[in-house]
Write a protein that holds these residues in place. Structure first.
Motif, PDB file in Angstrom:
ATOM      1  N   UNK A  55      31.919  39.651  58.192  1.00 13.79           N
ATOM      2  CA  UNK A  55      31.554  38.942  59.429  1.00 13.79           C
ATOM      3  C   UNK A  55      32.367  37.667  59.626  1.00 13.79           C
ATOM      4  N   UNK A  56      33.425  37.501  58.819  1.00 16.32           N
ATOM      5  CA  UNK A  56      34.357  36.376  58.939  1.00 16.32           C
ATOM      6  C   UNK A  56      33.615  35.042  58.916  1.00 16.32           C
ATOM      7  N   UNK A  57      32.825  34.886  57.869  1.00 11.08           N
ATOM      8  CA  UNK A  57      31.991  33.702  57.714  1.00 11.08           C
ATOM      9  C   UNK A  57      32.531  32.799  56.608  1.00 11.08           C
ATOM     10  N   UNK A  58      31.894  31.638  56.477  1.00 11.47           N
ATOM     11  CA  UNK A  58      32.190  30.710  55.398  1.00 11.47           C
ATOM     12  C   UNK A  58      30.895  30.446  54.624  1.00 11.47           C
ATOM     13  N   UNK A  59      31.006  30.322  53.314  1.00 13.06           N
ATOM     14  CA  UNK A  59      29.854  29.944  52.498  1.00 13.06           C
ATOM     15  C   UNK A  59      29.896  28.433  52.330  1.00 13.06           C
ATOM     16  N   UNK A  60      28.895  27.757  52.869  1.00 12.98           N
ATOM     17  CA  UNK A  60      28.933  26.292  52.894  1.00 12.98           C
ATOM     18  C   UNK A  60      28.399  25.663  51.622  1.00 12.98           C
ATOM     19  N   UNK A  61      27.409  26.289  50.979  1.00 11.93           N
ATOM     20  CA  UNK A  61      26.788  25.665  49.807  1.00 11.93           C
ATOM     21  C   UNK A  61      25.937  26.678  49.060  1.00 11.93           C
ATOM     22  N   UNK A  62      25.733  26.419  47.783  1.00 12.66           N
ATOM     23  CA  UNK A  62      24.710  27.087  46.986  1.00 12.66           C
ATOM     24  C   UNK A  62      24.267  26.091  45.924  1.00 12.66           C
ATOM     25  N   UNK A  63      23.315  26.466  45.105  1.00 11.72           N
ATOM     26  CA  UNK A  63      22.760  25.534  44.119  1.00 11.72           C
ATOM     27  C   UNK A  63      23.420  25.690  42.755  1.00 11.72           C
ATOM     28  N   UNK A  64      23.447  24.585  42.028  1.00 12.84           N
ATOM     29  CA  UNK A  64      23.845  24.663  40.626  1.00 12.84           C
ATOM     30  C   UNK A  64      22.638  25.060  39.787  1.00 12.84           C
ATOM     31  N   UNK A  65      22.899  25.621  38.608  1.00  7.87           N
ATOM     32  CA  UNK A  65      21.804  25.884  37.673  1.00  7.87           C
ATOM     33  C   UNK A  65      21.125  24.564  37.345  1.00  7.87           C
ATOM     34  N   UNK A  66      19.811  24.580  37.310  1.00  6.18           N
ATOM     35  CA  UNK A  66      19.101  23.318  37.280  1.00  6.18           C
ATOM     36  C   UNK A  66      18.209  23.146  36.058  1.00  6.18           C
ATOM     37  N   UNK A  67      18.405  22.020  35.367  1.00  2.00           N
ATOM     38  CA  UNK A  67      17.411  21.451  34.458  1.00  2.00           C
ATOM     39  C   UNK A  67      17.416  19.942  34.733  1.00  2.00           C
ATOM     40  N   UNK A  68      16.479  19.235  34.166  1.00  2.00           N
ATOM     41  CA  UNK A  68      16.294  17.831  34.510  1.00  2.00           C
ATOM     42  C   UNK A  68      17.515  16.969  34.182  1.00  2.00           C
ATOM     43  N   UNK A  69      17.847  16.085  35.108  1.00  2.00           N
ATOM     44  CA  UNK A  69      18.894  15.083  34.888  1.00  2.00           C
ATOM     45  C   UNK A  69      18.316  13.717  34.535  1.00  2.00           C
ATOM     46  N   UNK A  70      16.992  13.577  34.550  1.00  2.00           N
ATOM     47  CA  UNK A  70      16.401  12.299  34.163  1.00  2.00           C
ATOM     48  C   UNK A  70      15.936  12.328  32.713  1.00  2.00           C
ATOM     49  N   UNK A  71      16.232  13.416  32.008  1.00  2.00           N
ATOM     50  CA  UNK A  71      15.871  13.564  30.606  1.00  2.00           C
ATOM     51  C   UNK A  71      17.150  13.794  29.802  1.00  2.00           C
ATOM     52  N   UNK A  72      17.534  12.852  28.942  1.00  2.00           N
ATOM     53  CA  UNK A  72      18.798  13.025  28.212  1.00  2.00           C
ATOM     54  C   UNK A  72      18.813  14.243  27.299  1.00  2.00           C
ATOM     55  N   UNK A  74      18.038  17.212  27.970  1.00  8.67           N
ATOM     56  CA  UNK A  74      18.440  18.432  28.674  1.00  8.67           C
ATOM     57  C   UNK A  74      19.824  18.316  29.328  1.00  8.67           C
ATOM     58  N   UNK A  75      20.494  17.195  29.067  1.00  8.77           N
ATOM     59  CA  UNK A  75      21.780  16.975  29.762  1.00  8.77           C
ATOM     60  C   UNK A  75      22.831  18.014  29.394  1.00  8.77           C
ATOM     61  N   UNK A  76      22.929  18.341  28.121  1.00  2.00           N
ATOM     62  CA  UNK A  76      23.940  19.329  27.703  1.00  2.00           C
ATOM     63  C   UNK A  76      23.684  20.670  28.377  1.00  2.00           C
ATOM     64  N   UNK A  77      22.416  21.036  28.490  1.00  2.00           N
ATOM     65  CA  UNK A  77      22.077  22.293  29.162  1.00  2.00           C
ATOM     66  C   UNK A  77      22.445  22.223  30.640  1.00  2.00           C
ATOM     67  N   UNK A  78      22.209  21.069  31.263  1.00  2.00           N
ATOM     68  CA  UNK A  78      22.586  20.897  32.671  1.00  2.00           C
ATOM     69  C   UNK A  78      24.099  21.058  32.842  1.00  2.00           C
ATOM     70  N   UNK A  79      24.856  20.424  31.961  1.00  2.00           N
ATOM     71  CA  UNK A  79      26.314  20.479  32.085  1.00  2.00           C
ATOM     72  C   UNK A  79      26.846  21.883  31.845  1.00  2.00           C
ATOM     73  N   UNK A  80      26.235  22.619  30.905  1.00  2.00           N
ATOM     74  CA  UNK A  80      26.623  24.019  30.705  1.00  2.00           C
ATOM     75  C   UNK A  80      26.377  24.831  31.977  1.00  2.00           C
ATOM     76  N   UNK A  81      25.235  24.613  32.606  1.00  2.00           N
ATOM     77  CA  UNK A  81      24.920  25.312  33.853  1.00  2.00           C
ATOM     78  C   UNK A  81      25.867  24.926  34.974  1.00  2.00           C
ATOM     79  N   UNK A  82      26.279  23.658  34.979  1.00  2.60           N
ATOM     80  CA  UNK A  82      27.217  23.206  36.009  1.00  2.60           C
ATOM     81  C   UNK A  82      28.579  23.877  35.833  1.00  2.60           C
TER      82      UNK A  82
END
Length: 256
Positions: A55-72, A74-82
């Protein structure tokens, strides 16, 4: 007023009951040339690519894999998902990844959680460098939809992004959420427009069509059009009327 930014449709919200191909077809029929979705990891990415190209479209956005960023812890897990999410976004030619930040941690000061967010996003920025992908963090409302969430107001989100100080880390300004959290949306979004990488929009109350409720979206979009912003506004709502008619009405705003 003609708009330099463009609408996109969150197919998971607006057309979530439909197969991807049919949903993208309906977005195209409504006169909108971009779509977005939530998680990439629970979808058939080849199916999404085929629908995009058909349909000649563009994908504007989707989500990254998510775990908490306010908890140190889980940061490594967040970065792996990113890392995985950047690769998925690149494979889809999608330039924006949306990230939530996690619920507030009881008994931990906001200052400590704020700094944890900054530190985590600085590490994320190193992964984004040269990738062609921008990560946008999302303030949400806690009064209606997301009780316990840490990041509520846009001013704190902008402060965090300023401290990270990287062109690939910005804010997704969800107009629906910020109307509930703080109001005064035109002033708040235009004042820090250079720090916004994506918008979301829905009517309030109810999170339905943009024409339902207290928000004057034509005025809001005209205010955005007067700024330097040239990205997307994602229509992320649950329709109460015919979905295609509602999308087509918004599409016409961008043509006038």
């Amino acid at each position: 007023m003609a708009h330099s930014f463009r609408p996109s449709v969150c197919i998971d919200a607006v057309l979530g009951e439909l197969p991807v191909d049919e949903a993208v077809h309906l977005v195209s029929d409504a006169g909108i040339r971009a779509f977005e979705f939530w998680g990439w990891w629970d979808k058939d990415l080849e199916e999404i690519r085929v629908a995009r190209d058909r349909f000649q479209m563009q994908i504007s956005a989707c989500c990254t894999k998510f775990v908490s960023l306010v908890d140190p812890s889980t940061r490594a897990q967040y970065l792996d998902g990113l890392r995985e999410s950047i690769a998925a976004a690149q494979s889809l030619e999608c330039r924006t990844l949306i990230s939530q930040v996690g619920d507030a941690r009881p008994g931990v000061s906001r200052e400590e959680q704020h700094q944890c967010l900054v530190d985590g996003l600085k590490e994320a920025a190193a992964l984004l460098d040269g990738s062609g992908v921008t990560l946008v963090i999302e303030p949400l409302n806690e009064l209606v939809d997301h009780a316990g969430y840490y990041l509520i107001r846009s001013d704190e989100a902008f402060e965090i992004v300023r401290k990270v100080d990287h062109p690939s880390v910005k804010v997704v300004f969800d107009i629906y959420h910020q109307q509930i959290s703080e109001g005064n949306v035109i002033t708040n979004l235009t004042r820090d427009i250079d720090l916004i990488g994506h918008f979301h929009a829905a009517g309030n109350p109810g999170r339905h069509e943009l024409t339902v409720g207290e928000l004057n979206y034509r005025a809001i979009f005209d205010a955005i059009a007067k700024t330097s912003y040239d990205g997307f506004v994602g229509l992320e709502y649950w329709p109460i009327g015919d979905p295609v008619s509602g999308l087509a009405e918004v599409a016409r705003w961008f043509e006038s």
